[in-house]
Design a protein around this motif. Structure first.
Motif, PDB file in Angstrom:
ATOM      1  N   LYS A 235     -16.196 -26.461  17.939  1.00  0.00           N
ATOM      2  CA  LYS A 235     -15.703 -27.796  18.360  1.00  0.00           C
ATOM      3  C   LYS A 235     -15.186 -27.795  19.739  1.00  0.00           C
ATOM      4  N   MET A 236     -15.813 -27.006  20.711  1.00  0.00           N
ATOM      5  CA  MET A 236     -15.328 -26.889  22.026  1.00  0.00           C
ATOM      6  C   MET A 236     -15.602 -27.904  22.797  1.00  0.00           C
ATOM      7  N   ASN A 237     -14.603 -28.257  23.657  1.00  0.00           N
ATOM      8  CA  ASN A 237     -14.880 -29.582  24.468  1.00  0.00           C
ATOM      9  C   ASN A 237     -15.664 -28.778  25.959  1.00  0.00           C
ATOM     10  N   ILE A 238     -16.285 -29.771  26.510  1.00  0.00           N
ATOM     11  CA  ILE A 238     -16.949 -29.416  27.847  1.00  0.00           C
ATOM     12  C   ILE A 238     -16.539 -30.100  29.151  1.00  0.00           C
ATOM     13  N   THR A 239     -16.429 -29.188  29.821  1.00  0.00           N
ATOM     14  CA  THR A 239     -16.152 -30.089  31.151  1.00  0.00           C
ATOM     15  C   THR A 239     -16.896 -29.306  32.416  1.00  0.00           C
ATOM     16  N   GLY A 240     -17.836 -29.963  33.121  1.00  0.00           N
ATOM     17  CA  GLY A 240     -18.662 -29.331  33.741  1.00  0.00           C
ATOM     18  C   GLY A 240     -19.558 -28.359  33.206  1.00  0.00           C
ATOM     19  N   VAL A 241     -19.120 -27.209  33.567  1.00  0.00           N
ATOM     20  CA  VAL A 241     -19.997 -25.958  32.974  1.00  0.00           C
ATOM     21  C   VAL A 241     -18.770 -25.044  32.033  1.00  0.00           C
ATOM     22  N   THR A 242     -17.685 -25.517  31.781  1.00  0.00           N
ATOM     23  CA  THR A 242     -16.654 -24.927  31.154  1.00  0.00           C
ATOM     24  C   THR A 242     -16.544 -25.446  29.866  1.00  0.00           C
ATOM     25  N   LEU A 243     -16.609 -24.626  28.771  1.00  0.00           N
ATOM     26  CA  LEU A 243     -16.148 -24.830  27.509  1.00  0.00           C
ATOM     27  C   LEU A 243     -14.744 -24.743  27.180  1.00  0.00           C
ATOM     28  N   SER A 244     -14.098 -25.297  26.325  1.00  0.00           N
ATOM     29  CA  SER A 244     -12.544 -24.997  26.168  1.00  0.00           C
ATOM     30  C   SER A 244     -12.010 -25.640  24.692  1.00  0.00           C
ATOM     31  N   LEU A 245     -11.050 -25.043  24.341  1.00  0.00           N
ATOM     32  CA  LEU A 245     -10.537 -25.400  22.989  1.00  0.00           C
ATOM     33  C   LEU A 245      -9.062 -25.679  23.178  1.00  0.00           C
ATOM     34  N   GLU A 246      -8.587 -26.799  22.999  1.00  0.00           N
ATOM     35  CA  GLU A 246      -7.216 -27.224  22.960  1.00  0.00           C
ATOM     36  C   GLU A 246      -6.740 -27.606  21.456  1.00  0.00           C
ATOM     37  N   VAL A 247      -5.471 -28.116  21.671  1.00  0.00           N
ATOM     38  CA  VAL A 247      -4.878 -28.821  20.590  1.00  0.00           C
ATOM     39  C   VAL A 247      -5.680 -30.319  20.803  1.00  0.00           C
ATOM     40  N   PRO A 248      -5.949 -30.875  19.372  1.00  0.00           N
ATOM     41  CA  PRO A 248      -5.885 -30.009  18.158  1.00  0.00           C
ATOM     42  C   PRO A 248      -6.948 -29.273  17.399  1.00  0.00           C
ATOM     43  N   GLU A 249      -8.188 -29.281  18.181  1.00  0.00           N
ATOM     44  CA  GLU A 249      -9.248 -28.407  17.706  1.00  0.00           C
ATOM     45  C   GLU A 249      -9.096 -27.003  17.413  1.00  0.00           C
ATOM     46  N   ILE A 250      -8.044 -26.559  18.460  1.00  0.00           N
ATOM     47  CA  ILE A 250      -7.755 -25.075  18.361  1.00  0.00           C
ATOM     48  C   ILE A 250      -7.182 -24.840  17.066  1.00  0.00           C
ATOM     49  N   PHE A 251      -6.403 -25.678  16.710  1.00  0.00           N
ATOM     50  CA  PHE A 251      -5.768 -25.328  15.143  1.00  0.00           C
ATOM     51  C   PHE A 251      -7.006 -25.209  14.106  1.00  0.00           C
TER      52      PHE A 251
ATOM     53  N   ASP B 168      -6.211 -35.422  30.553  1.00  0.00           N
ATOM     54  CA  ASP B 168      -6.769 -36.735  30.155  1.00  0.00           C
ATOM     55  C   ASP B 168      -6.642 -36.659  28.582  1.00  0.00           C
ATOM     56  N   ARG B 169      -7.039 -35.466  27.955  1.00  0.00           N
ATOM     57  CA  ARG B 169      -7.220 -35.279  26.449  1.00  0.00           C
ATOM     58  C   ARG B 169      -5.754 -35.044  26.167  1.00  0.00           C
ATOM     59  N   MET B 170      -4.815 -34.621  26.956  1.00  0.00           N
ATOM     60  CA  MET B 170      -3.312 -34.339  26.389  1.00  0.00           C
ATOM     61  C   MET B 170      -2.712 -35.673  26.138  1.00  0.00           C
ATOM     62  N   ALA B 171      -3.156 -36.750  27.000  1.00  0.00           N
ATOM     63  CA  ALA B 171      -2.553 -38.060  26.840  1.00  0.00           C
ATOM     64  C   ALA B 171      -3.123 -38.935  25.660  1.00  0.00           C
ATOM     65  N   ARG B 172      -4.034 -38.263  25.172  1.00  0.00           N
ATOM     66  CA  ARG B 172      -4.632 -38.823  23.905  1.00  0.00           C
ATOM     67  C   ARG B 172      -4.351 -38.033  22.668  1.00  0.00           C
ATOM     68  N   THR B 173      -3.393 -37.023  23.029  1.00  0.00           N
ATOM     69  CA  THR B 173      -3.045 -36.173  21.852  1.00  0.00           C
ATOM     70  C   THR B 173      -1.873 -36.817  20.768  1.00  0.00           C
ATOM     71  N   SER B 174      -1.870 -36.802  19.648  1.00  0.00           N
ATOM     72  CA  SER B 174      -0.974 -37.556  18.945  1.00  0.00           C
ATOM     73  C   SER B 174       0.315 -36.739  18.826  1.00  0.00           C
ATOM     74  N   GLU B 175       1.424 -37.583  18.840  1.00  0.00           N
ATOM     75  CA  GLU B 175       2.812 -36.874  18.703  1.00  0.00           C
ATOM     76  C   GLU B 175       2.914 -35.790  17.576  1.00  0.00           C
ATOM     77  N   GLN B 176       2.119 -35.886  16.648  1.00  0.00           N
ATOM     78  CA  GLN B 176       2.222 -35.171  15.445  1.00  0.00           C
ATOM     79  C   GLN B 176       1.413 -33.668  15.800  1.00  0.00           C
ATOM     80  N   ASP B 177       0.267 -33.919  16.411  1.00  0.00           N
ATOM     81  CA  ASP B 177      -0.429 -32.733  16.860  1.00  0.00           C
ATOM     82  C   ASP B 177       0.400 -32.026  18.020  1.00  0.00           C
ATOM     83  N   ILE B 178       1.370 -32.440  18.583  1.00  0.00           N
ATOM     84  CA  ILE B 178       1.875 -31.994  19.726  1.00  0.00           C
ATOM     85  C   ILE B 178       3.176 -31.130  18.879  1.00  0.00           C
TER      86      ILE B 178
END
Lengths: 156, 177
Positions: free
Chosen positions: A130-146, B41-51
């Protein structure tokens, strides 16, 4: 954390630990796909079955604290654990989850792991992790990283 | 299948892994800028609960790291972690004191290392954190105790020069030793 022996469905506890200088002589390109000596100035971690020495997977990465992310540089399973006839499953996922945990520990809500795969395999990482794509970079952040961490960070 | 053919075939499969190294510093910087903007941009949409979940997971991982490390020169980690815990959940420490049914003064003294936490404080903290960490897999409520006693061990060992000589004079050893 564990891997699954495909033939028997048996689960094996694993360890992920930094590669030692003495490991480099046991990392031939024909088993681990890349010249890991080139990565010696970066952090390299190895995956082994608990209590055993045989290295089944490797990951090298760069921590980028200014950007609050960890960039994965090289990632592989050993040659016998790739493809339809592989012996163990979940090696790549465990290595990614391990680095994801480091990112959460270091950067909290800004945790991010990134990688830049060749185009043909990007979709696999998007679908599977469930990685996000930005240009050619894939990344995982909160919440998908959980999800990645919870999928792999358990012993049963 | 020859070794080269087999390797080429494997390199074309998705499972062998990734070579994600940047080809140049310029490439790295361009990607970094794009990625940071997308993350904001994604952080701005992240819920308080997830933070909050991320902050609690971070705290749990930092506690685990402390308990598993061999470092012995670190001190007051218990109050440092407790401070983080309170600041993650509450806007004011006073609210935490109220919820734990203790006085704000005694909480402040504990947090400033001017007072040792009592047994009852630990028990209340365990009950409280058990609920708060419910969404965080692998958190052990007894970790608070373990951090506290790890601090004590570190502190005692770091100050051996202050207590050892005096105590050694008082200790007798059996003849065989």
């Amino acid at each position: 954390m564990n891997i699954i022996e495909v033939a028997t469905s048996q689960s094996h506890l694993i360890e992920i630990a930094p590669v030692q200088k003495s490991d480099f002589k046991n990392l031939p390109v024909n088993r681990y796909f890349f010249d890991w000596n080139e990565e010696a100035s970066f952090e390299i971690f190895k995956l082994t079955i608990k209590g055993k020495d045989d290295i089944l997977g490797l990951i090298s990465f760069e921590r980028i604290p200014d950007e609050m992310r960890i960039h994965v540089r090289l990632l592989t399973a050993s040659v016998e654990n790739v493809g339809a006839a592989k012996i163990y499953d979940r090696i790549i996922g465990n290595l990614l989850a391990y680095v994801a945990k480091l990112a959460v520990r270091d950067f909290g809500e800004w945790a991010c792991i990134s990688l830049r795969p060749k185009t043909q395999i990007a979709q696999h990482y998007i679908d599977k992790y469930k990685m996000n794509i930005t240009g050619v970079t894939l990344s995982l952040e909160v919440p998908e990283i959980f999800e990645l961490i919870e999928l792999y960070d358990h012993d049963n | 299948m020859t070794m080269t053919t087999k390797k080429t075939t494997l390199l074309n499969t998705v499972e062998y892994g990734v070579d994600a190294r940047y080809n140049s510093q310029e490439e790295k910087q361009n990607d970094a800028q794009l990625l940071m903007q997308a993350r904001k941009d994604r952080m701005a949409r992240t819920s308080e609960q997830d933070i909050m979940r991320a902050k609690l997971m971070q705290l749990k991982l930092q506690i685990d790291e402390y308990l598993n490390s061999a470092e012995s020169d670190v001190q007051h980690q218990f109050t440092s972690f407790l401070n983080t815990y309170i600041n993650t959940i509450y806007e004011k420490q006073q609210q935490f004191a109220q919820d734990l049914d203790i006085t704000p003064v005694s909480l402040s003294q504990i947090l400033n290392n001017h007072r040792e936490p009592k047994e009852e404080f630990f028990k209340k903290l365990m009950i409280h954190s058990e609920r708060i960490f419910k969404a965080i897999k692998g958190f052990h409520k007894q970790s608070w105790y373990q951090v506290y006693y790890r601090d004590k061990i570190n502190e005692t060992m770091a100050h051996q020069d202050e207590w050892r000589e005096e105590l050694e004079k008082k200790i007798k050893f059996p003849a065989f030793s």
